[in-house]
Design a protein around this motif. Structure first.
Motif, PDB file in Angstrom:
ATOM      1  N   ASP A 250       0.895  -1.096   0.019  1.00 14.17           N
ATOM      2  CA  ASP A 250       0.078  -0.114  -0.040  1.00 14.17           C
ATOM      3  C   ASP A 250       1.007   1.257   0.069  1.00 14.17           C
ATOM      4  OD1 ASP A 250      -2.307  -1.577  -0.178  1.00 14.17           O
ATOM      5  OD2 ASP A 250      -2.635  -1.634   1.890  1.00 14.17           O
ATOM      6  N   THR A 252       1.766   4.152  -1.677  1.00 11.56           N
ATOM      7  CA  THR A 252       1.231   4.756  -2.721  1.00 11.56           C
ATOM      8  C   THR A 252       2.116   5.372  -3.669  1.00 11.56           C
ATOM      9  OG1 THR A 252       0.348   6.671  -1.476  1.00 11.56           O
ATOM     10  CG2 THR A 252      -1.210   4.837  -1.949  1.00 11.56           C
ATOM     11  N   ILE A 255       3.691   3.086  -5.733  1.00 12.56           N
ATOM     12  CA  ILE A 255       3.153   2.660  -6.970  1.00 12.56           C
ATOM     13  C   ILE A 255       3.233   3.922  -7.850  1.00 12.56           C
ATOM     14  CG2 ILE A 255       0.603   2.310  -7.552  1.00 12.56           C
ATOM     15  CD1 ILE A 255       0.150   1.105  -4.635  1.00 12.56           C
ATOM     16  N   ALA A 273      -2.762   2.295 -14.904  1.00  7.89           N
ATOM     17  CA  ALA A 273      -3.401   1.504 -13.805  1.00  7.89           C
ATOM     18  C   ALA A 273      -2.662   1.573 -12.458  1.00  7.89           C
ATOM     19  CB  ALA A 273      -3.272  -0.176 -14.309  1.00  7.89           C
ATOM     20  N   ARG A 276      -3.941   4.973 -11.029  1.00  8.68           N
ATOM     21  CA  ARG A 276      -5.325   4.945 -10.464  1.00  8.68           C
ATOM     22  C   ARG A 276      -5.556   3.813  -9.386  1.00  8.68           C
ATOM     23  NH1 ARG A 276      -9.101   7.516 -12.435  1.00  8.68           N
ATOM     24  NH2 ARG A 276      -8.918   8.514 -14.672  1.00  8.68           N
ATOM     25  N   LYS A 277      -4.773   3.036  -9.038  1.00  6.83           N
ATOM     26  CA  LYS A 277      -4.485   2.179  -8.080  1.00  6.83           C
ATOM     27  C   LYS A 277      -3.990   2.958  -6.733  1.00  6.83           C
ATOM     28  CE  LYS A 277      -2.172  -1.950  -5.991  1.00  6.83           C
ATOM     29  NZ  LYS A 277      -1.264  -3.050  -5.978  1.00  6.83           N
TER      30      LYS A 277
END
Length: 751
Positions: A250, A252, A255, A273, A276-277
């Motif tokens: 998690d 972010t 990510i 993707a 947006r995740k």
């Protein structure tokens, strides 16, 4: 003895006493051990274990109120007890009762003046009361007494970093890891400071040490990936991000950063993707949403475009990503201010204190440094190569500073080296080292050719490379920071009043702000229209029949990047294809997903997708030559054609644009005015559509426009490179004169 003294310094008095007693059992005549034990016994006068243990147990169990109650009672009975006062201070500090915690630690220090850990805790308490100078003094006092106490160095480093003294903080973090090579967070924080000053290899080394010691340190892997990405080591960066996410799925930021790396590999759907995740995990991370929207714009996926309104507050994203969504100079100004506050940091006061003052050059020339990552076969250089060739080297010492990848076999780069006084690779240097180099070179003016575009290192201008700093050609908007003094524009691209939305002072050049090269080679295209997948032109007398005749074979084109194309333009373009029989829209091949999406959008509007023709990339001269096959260039709205519009006009292809509001939406209007075709810049979308349809139905009018372009090209301001260079040089000379006279930057015009 050594272990006992160490335990005493750390405040572990019980352990120290035990070690001294053990030493005296073995060496009863050791007077130094006896004196040290006596001092500990006299100074501490601790309560017996059965009275102290309940306080310790309560503290360890998190029952802080109970621990404090025990401590208050014991402090009255044992006023000289170091253990009681120190533990009382720790409990009060954890509760946030800071003045009482401070008092307890001070009593503990009176009981044992050599207790290093207690000094450290006192400094923490002072810092939390915002008594920064006292906290710093306390840390330095304990370091003076116990120079090998790693925690004190580490905490002092944290304090210095928070106080905006990164250079001193870095010294203390380095001292921490030298004393204790296993200090994970010190390695990590040292890496962060090295990264901030641009010491990428050193930062990566620190992060590697942190993750070696703690393999699940997700943030260290993430930050290491960021530095690897800046060094164009994309595969290694992706591996680092994967490890960060294995440690913390998690995370972010990891990510998002992984998404950025995927963009560089061309895996745009995977990148989207990822963005947006990150946004789904943390809806407050609006920068992740903006990244997703920007890359969706690149693949012409407009399904979520209305979400742009949700991205307000995403300050860390470069404003370039916001340009395609809103044509509003005030909006872009606010986005730049927010971004600059993150990217640059220092404000006007600190910049004023750090202003270089180079001595006049021995030969009287003004020393200009241009900074970019694009000194190679790149769109910006197609425009600017003529400027470098035409610079008056008798009056200007011209230096180029490149932080892009080394491209020694690049023909454009080789030519540039011959046209300037110096060409210096700075990609391996930190921002501070670049500043020192620029100041050693005694630059009078530093020019940023990148701004908020991909690959930028514009934050180095926050170090003040020169007394005058200029934004030119790179980013079509304000940088939003006081370290940039001037922005070069013209009265069409930035009409009077537009200064309100720029932090820089505006220098307006007569003609056009954009540089151009009047020696760009156009390679005649030996191919036919059919070779490019385009319909052949209809020839013969029937082409002259009335304005209502729909021409077969008409080629509308737009060679802008796909992120500039939005649904508003595309709606009009499809209506034009519907009304002009046999016409096609010729676009630049960007990526497979954009092609598929645009064909799908065409079909949704009732247009055969085959009428969209995508051109592959070719060398620049060949591209200019193939533009002869097009009939009319249709511009995009929020972000115009910039280099692509100049390409079209240089190649003799008429351009139709809509004059917008923000600078990026008025560049093509400026170009058209400077080439003598102001009528091709219209005021609104209805006029744009009507003009395009009329021209498609009036080949004679289109032929007149082409003839006018051919006639104007040698004489109109747009392509008179030497004249443009003299104007820009006069602008630089005026900036320099004002600085030499002690005058602040101000708006001015150059004829």
């Amino acid at each position: 003895m050594i272990k006992a003294r160490g335990a005493a310094r750390r405040g572990e008095t019980d352990a120290a006493r035990a070690l001294y007693r053990e030493a005296l059992t073995r060496f009863p005549r050791n007077s130094r051990a006896r004196a040290a034990l006596d001092a500990l016994e006299a100074a501490n006068a601790n309560p017996p274990p059965d009275q102290l243990d309940p306080m310790i147990s309560a503290y360890r169990a998190g029952a802080l109120d109970e621990a404090v109650r025990h401590g208050t009672r014991l402090a009255e009975q044992f006023p000289q007890s170091f253990a009681v006062h120190n533990l009382q201070g720790a409990a009060l500090l954890a509760m946030g009762v800071l003045p009482a915690a401070e008092a307890a630690f001070r009593r503990a220090i009176l009981a044992d003046p050599d207790a290093a850990a207690c000094y450290n805790n006192l400094a923490i308490t002072l810092r939390r009361q915002n008594r920064t100078l006292e906290a710093e003094s306390t840390y330095r006092a304990v370091i003076a007494r116990h120079p090998e106490y790693a925690d004190a160095h580490y905490n002092l480093a944290n304090l210095l970093d928070l106080a905006g003294r990164p250079k001193e903080a870095e010294v203390e973090y380095a001292a921490t890891v030298k004393i204790d090579p296993g200090y994970v967070e010190a390695h990590y924080n040292l890496g962060n400071l090295r990264a901030k000053r641009g010491a990428r290899a050193a930062a990566i080394d620190s992060y590697r040490k942190a993750v070696t010691l703690k393999p699940d340190h997700s943030d260290a892997y993430n930050n290491m990936g960021g530095e690897l990405l800046l060094l164009d080591r994309v595969d290694e960066a992706l591996d680092a991000y994967d490890r960060a996410l294995a440690a913390d799925p998690d995370n972010t930021q990891a990510i998002v950063n992984r998404g950025k790396a995927l963009v560089l590999t061309g895996a745009l759907p995977d990148a989207i993707a990822a963005f947006r995740k990150a946004y789904a995990i943390n809806p407050d991370d609006r920068s992740a949403l903006l990244h997703a929207l920007f890359e969706e714009a690149h693949i012409c996926d407009w399904s979520n475009r209305d979400q742009y309104a949700l991205t307000a507050g995403s300050a860390a994203v470069q404003p370039f990503a916001t340009l395609p969504f809103v044509d509003d100079p005030e909006h872009q100004y606010r986005r730049s201010l927010a971004c600059a506050a993150v990217k640059f940091g220092a404000g006007p006061e600190s910049l004023a204190k750090n202003l270089p003052d180079p001595a006049p050059s021995a030969d009287g020339r003004i020393r200009i440094g241009y900074f970019s990552a694009d000194f190679h076969d790149h769109a910006t250089m197609y425009l600017m190569s003529g400027l470098f060739r035409e610079h008056d080297r008798a009056c200007f010492d011209v230096r180029l500073y490149s932080y892009g990848p080394a491209r020694e076999d690049d023909a454009s780069r080789i030519a540039l080296r011959r046209q300037v006084d110096a060409f210096t690779e700075i990609g391996h240097l930190t921002d501070v080292q670049v500043r020192d180099l620029a100041r050693d070179d005694a630059l009078d003016i530093a020019v940023d050719l990148k701004g908020y575009t991909r690959g930028t290192r514009s934050s180095m201008f926050g170090q003040r490379l020169a007394p005058v700093q200029v934004s030119h050609m790179g980013y079509p908007g304000t940088m939003g920071h006081p370290c940039i003094d001037y922005f070069v524009a013209d009265a069409v691209a930035l009409p009077p009043g537009g200064e309100a939305w720029f932090s820089e002072k505006i220098v307006r050049l007569a003609g056009c702000y954009q540089a151009n090269d009047d020696r760009r080679a156009i390679v005649p295209d030996a191919r036919t229209r059919g070779d490019w997948g385009l319909p052949e032109r209809q020839e013969g007398p029937e082409r002259q029949q009335g304005p209502e005749r729909q021409e077969g074979g008409f080629v509308f084109c737009c060679f802008n990047h796909t992120y500039k194309i939005g649904p508003a333009e595309f709606d009009i373009w499809m209506r034009l294809l519907d009304r002009v029989e046999g016409s096609v829209l010729w676009l630049l091949r960007s990526n497979e997903w954009a092609e598929a999406n645009l064909r799908q959008e065409a079909a949704a509007r009732g247009i055969d997708p085959a009428r969209l023709v995508f051109a592959r990339n070719v060398r620049h001269g060949e591209h200019l030559g193939r533009l002869a096959h097009a009939d009319l260039f249709l511009d995009t709205f929020n972000v115009n054609a910039h280099t692509t519009a100049s390409d079209a006009l240089w190649a003799g292809l008429p351009v139709l644009t809509l004059s917008g509001n923000q600078f990026a939406a008025r560049v093509a209007t400026s170009l058209l005015h400077a080439i003598g075709l102001p009528e091709m810049a219209v005021a609104d979308a209805a006029a744009y559509e009507a003009a395009a349809l009329a021209l498609a139905r009036d080949p004679a009018r289109l032929a007149d426009l082409r003839a006018k372009l051919v006639e104007n090209r040698p004489s109109a301001p747009l392509f008179r490179t030497a004249d443009y260079t003299r104007r820009l040089e006069r602008a630089f000379a005026e900036m320099h004169r004002r600085r030499q006279a002690g005058l602040a930057p101000d708006h001015f015009e150059v004829e």
